[in-house]
Design a protein around this motif. Structure first.
Motif, PDB file in Angstrom:
ATOM      1  N   GLU A   1      60.329  21.726  17.702  1.00  0.00           N
ATOM      2  CA  GLU A   1      59.448  21.111  16.711  1.00  0.00           C
ATOM      3  C   GLU A   1      59.499  19.592  16.811  1.00  0.00           C
ATOM      4  N   ALA A   2      60.695  19.070  16.988  1.00  0.00           N
ATOM      5  CA  ALA A   2      60.846  17.617  17.104  1.00  0.00           C
ATOM      6  C   ALA A   2      60.154  17.094  18.354  1.00  0.00           C
ATOM      7  N   ALA A   3      60.270  17.839  19.460  1.00  0.00           N
ATOM      8  CA  ALA A   3      59.605  17.435  20.703  1.00  0.00           C
ATOM      9  C   ALA A   3      58.094  17.416  20.525  1.00  0.00           C
ATOM     10  N   PHE A   4      57.581  18.422  19.836  1.00  0.00           N
ATOM     11  CA  PHE A   4      56.130  18.489  19.586  1.00  0.00           C
ATOM     12  C   PHE A   4      55.661  17.303  18.753  1.00  0.00           C
ATOM     13  N   LEU A   5      56.418  16.965  17.724  1.00  0.00           N
ATOM     14  CA  LEU A   5      56.047  15.838  16.871  1.00  0.00           C
ATOM     15  C   LEU A   5      56.143  14.516  17.632  1.00  0.00           C
ATOM     16  N   GLY A   6      57.180  14.369  18.437  1.00  0.00           N
ATOM     17  CA  GLY A   6      57.370  13.129  19.183  1.00  0.00           C
ATOM     18  C   GLY A   6      56.289  12.881  20.214  1.00  0.00           C
ATOM     19  N   ARG A   7      55.662  13.946  20.698  1.00  0.00           N
ATOM     20  CA  ARG A   7      54.623  13.793  21.730  1.00  0.00           C
ATOM     21  C   ARG A   7      53.377  13.085  21.189  1.00  0.00           C
ATOM     22  N   LYS A   8      53.267  12.982  19.879  1.00  0.00           N
ATOM     23  CA  LYS A   8      52.115  12.304  19.284  1.00  0.00           C
ATOM     24  C   LYS A   8      52.207  10.785  19.435  1.00  0.00           C
ATOM     25  N   TRP A   9      53.363  10.297  19.888  1.00  0.00           N
ATOM     26  CA  TRP A   9      53.604   8.860  19.961  1.00  0.00           C
ATOM     27  C   TRP A   9      53.608   8.383  21.408  1.00  0.00           C
ATOM     28  N   GLY A  10      53.327   7.100  21.598  1.00  0.00           N
ATOM     29  CA  GLY A  10      53.412   6.507  22.920  1.00  0.00           C
ATOM     30  C   GLY A  10      52.181   6.704  23.766  1.00  0.00           C
ATOM     31  N   LYS A  11      52.251   6.205  24.964  1.00  0.00           N
ATOM     32  CA  LYS A  11      51.137   6.322  25.898  1.00  0.00           C
ATOM     33  C   LYS A  11      50.988   7.781  26.334  1.00  0.00           C
ATOM     34  N   PRO A  12      49.748   8.271  26.436  1.00  0.00           N
ATOM     35  CA  PRO A  12      49.534   9.667  26.841  1.00  0.00           C
ATOM     36  C   PRO A  12      50.199   9.978  28.174  1.00  0.00           C
ATOM     37  N   SER A  13      50.753  11.169  28.260  1.00  0.00           N
ATOM     38  CA  SER A  13      51.448  11.581  29.472  1.00  0.00           C
ATOM     39  C   SER A  13      50.872  12.892  29.987  1.00  0.00           C
ATOM     40  N   THR A  14      50.838  13.031  31.284  1.00  0.00           N
ATOM     41  CA  THR A  14      50.366  14.273  31.902  1.00  0.00           C
ATOM     42  C   THR A  14      51.528  15.204  32.252  1.00  0.00           C
ATOM     43  N   LEU A  15      52.739  14.795  31.936  1.00  0.00           N
ATOM     44  CA  LEU A  15      53.906  15.631  32.229  1.00  0.00           C
ATOM     45  C   LEU A  15      53.926  16.855  31.329  1.00  0.00           C
ATOM     46  N   PRO A  16      54.644  17.908  31.714  1.00  0.00           N
ATOM     47  CA  PRO A  16      54.660  19.158  30.942  1.00  0.00           C
ATOM     48  C   PRO A  16      55.167  18.988  29.520  1.00  0.00           C
ATOM     49  N   ASP A  17      54.788  19.931  28.670  1.00  0.00           N
ATOM     50  CA  ASP A  17      55.200  19.939  27.263  1.00  0.00           C
ATOM     51  C   ASP A  17      56.674  20.320  27.166  1.00  0.00           C
ATOM     52  N   ILE A  18      57.473  19.421  26.628  1.00  0.00           N
ATOM     53  CA  ILE A  18      58.919  19.648  26.539  1.00  0.00           C
ATOM     54  C   ILE A  18      59.250  20.823  25.626  1.00  0.00           C
ATOM     55  N   SER A  19      58.499  20.986  24.538  1.00  0.00           N
ATOM     56  CA  SER A  19      58.804  22.068  23.602  1.00  0.00           C
ATOM     57  C   SER A  19      58.714  23.431  24.278  1.00  0.00           C
ATOM     58  N   GLU A  20      57.805  23.585  25.227  1.00  0.00           N
ATOM     59  CA  GLU A  20      57.708  24.851  25.966  1.00  0.00           C
ATOM     60  C   GLU A  20      58.831  24.982  26.990  1.00  0.00           C
ATOM     61  N   LEU A  21      59.176  23.882  27.631  1.00  0.00           N
ATOM     62  CA  LEU A  21      60.216  23.937  28.659  1.00  0.00           C
ATOM     63  C   LEU A  21      61.596  24.224  28.075  1.00  0.00           C
ATOM     64  N   ILE A  22      61.834  23.808  26.827  1.00  0.00           N
ATOM     65  CA  ILE A  22      63.125  24.100  26.190  1.00  0.00           C
ATOM     66  C   ILE A  22      63.347  25.605  26.117  1.00  0.00           C
ATOM     67  N   GLU A  23      62.319  26.316  25.670  1.00  0.00           N
ATOM     68  CA  GLU A  23      62.436  27.775  25.571  1.00  0.00           C
ATOM     69  C   GLU A  23      62.558  28.407  26.946  1.00  0.00           C
ATOM     70  N   GLN A  24      61.760  27.941  27.907  1.00  0.00           N
ATOM     71  CA  GLN A  24      61.831  28.490  29.259  1.00  0.00           C
ATOM     72  C   GLN A  24      63.222  28.314  29.856  1.00  0.00           C
ATOM     73  N   ALA A  25      63.795  27.137  29.652  1.00  0.00           N
ATOM     74  CA  ALA A  25      65.121  26.859  30.211  1.00  0.00           C
ATOM     75  C   ALA A  25      66.173  27.791  29.621  1.00  0.00           C
ATOM     76  N   TYR A  26      66.154  27.943  28.302  1.00  0.00           N
ATOM     77  CA  TYR A  26      67.171  28.788  27.664  1.00  0.00           C
ATOM     78  C   TYR A  26      66.995  30.252  28.047  1.00  0.00           C
ATOM     79  N   GLU A  27      65.753  30.730  28.035  1.00  0.00           N
ATOM     80  CA  GLU A  27      65.496  32.130  28.371  1.00  0.00           C
ATOM     81  C   GLU A  27      65.940  32.454  29.796  1.00  0.00           C
ATOM     82  N   SER A  28      65.871  31.465  30.676  1.00  0.00           N
ATOM     83  CA  SER A  28      66.203  31.721  32.078  1.00  0.00           C
ATOM     84  C   SER A  28      67.700  31.871  32.323  1.00  0.00           C
TER      85      SER A  28
END
Length: 219
Positions: free
Chosen positions: A50-77
């Motif tokens: 949730e914090a990662a999702f909220l933080g993405r609203k700030w700063g210069k736009p980025s084309t890098l992957p969504d961190i909130s999704e990668l957190i779950e992917q990393a743990y599940e793996s």
């Protein structure tokens, strides 16, 4: 139960001003905040997302992957892989997220390792053996795991670091905890019906970005 996430917005923006970097910093702040409240491991992951999702609203736009999704992917793996199987952990994390230097990959891996191990010493060793920007990954993973179980951080490691670097980590940590408690009762923080209100320009807040939202513990 109310949580407050605080990160140095001005410092982050000056050094790494894109939304992905700020999202990564907020994810770490969310994980630490949830750990300080003694929440269950899966809730720590959720709040970091949730914090990662909220933080993405700030700063210069980025084309890098969504961190909130990668957190779950990393743990599940890695959640079913023994913590002493460094090769298995590396392969799973590299295949699911990618062992790379960018914060959007590094932070999810660090959070996943911390939650999977729940032991600071173990988390630091695992992260170190992942290679690439290992010192950063290990620092983040160790910090989160040590917040969950402070007794698992080897005292001789802390002493050796202090002798070498003289960063006065214990004093800094105590100061941050004190500041956190002060911020939790700061009337200057705003709250809207979405559960989030950034307040970076207020002179009282001194340029810090703050997140305030509610969480109902299931414990």
């Amino acid at each position: 139960m109310v949580f407050q996430l605080t990160c140095g917005f001005n410092t982050i923006y000056w050094k790494h001003g894109d939304s992905s970097a700020i999202s990564a910093a907020c994810a770490v702040a969310g994980a630490i905040t949830a750990a300080l409240e003694s929440l269950p491991p899966l809730d720590i992951i959720r709040i970091s997302q949730e914090a990662a999702f909220l933080g993405r609203k700030w700063g210069k736009p980025s084309t890098l992957p969504d961190i909130s999704e990668l957190i779950e992917q990393a743990y599940e793996s890695i959640k079913h892989i023994p913590t002493d199987d460094y090769e298995g952990l590396y392969l799973s994390l590299n295949n699911s997220v990618g062992i790379k230097r960018e914060a959007c990959f590094l932070v999810p891996i660090a959070i996943a390792i911390a939650i999977h191990s729940l032991d600071a010493r173990e988390a630091i060793l695992i992260a170190t053996n992942m290679g690439n920007d290992a010192d950063t990954t290990a620092s983040i993973a160790g910090a989160i795991a040590a917040t969950i179980h402070p007794e698992s951080l080897p005292g001789d490691w802390v002493d050796a670091m202090e002798r070498k670097n003289n960063h006065q980590i214990s004093e800094l940590g105590s100061a941050l905890i004190k500041q956190r408690e002060q911020l939790k009762s700061n009337e200057c923080i705003l709250y809207d019906k979405e559960g989030i209100k950034a307040h970076p320009n207020c002179s009282d807040c001194k340029g810090w970005m703050r997140f305030l939202y509610e969480y109902e513990s299931k414990k």
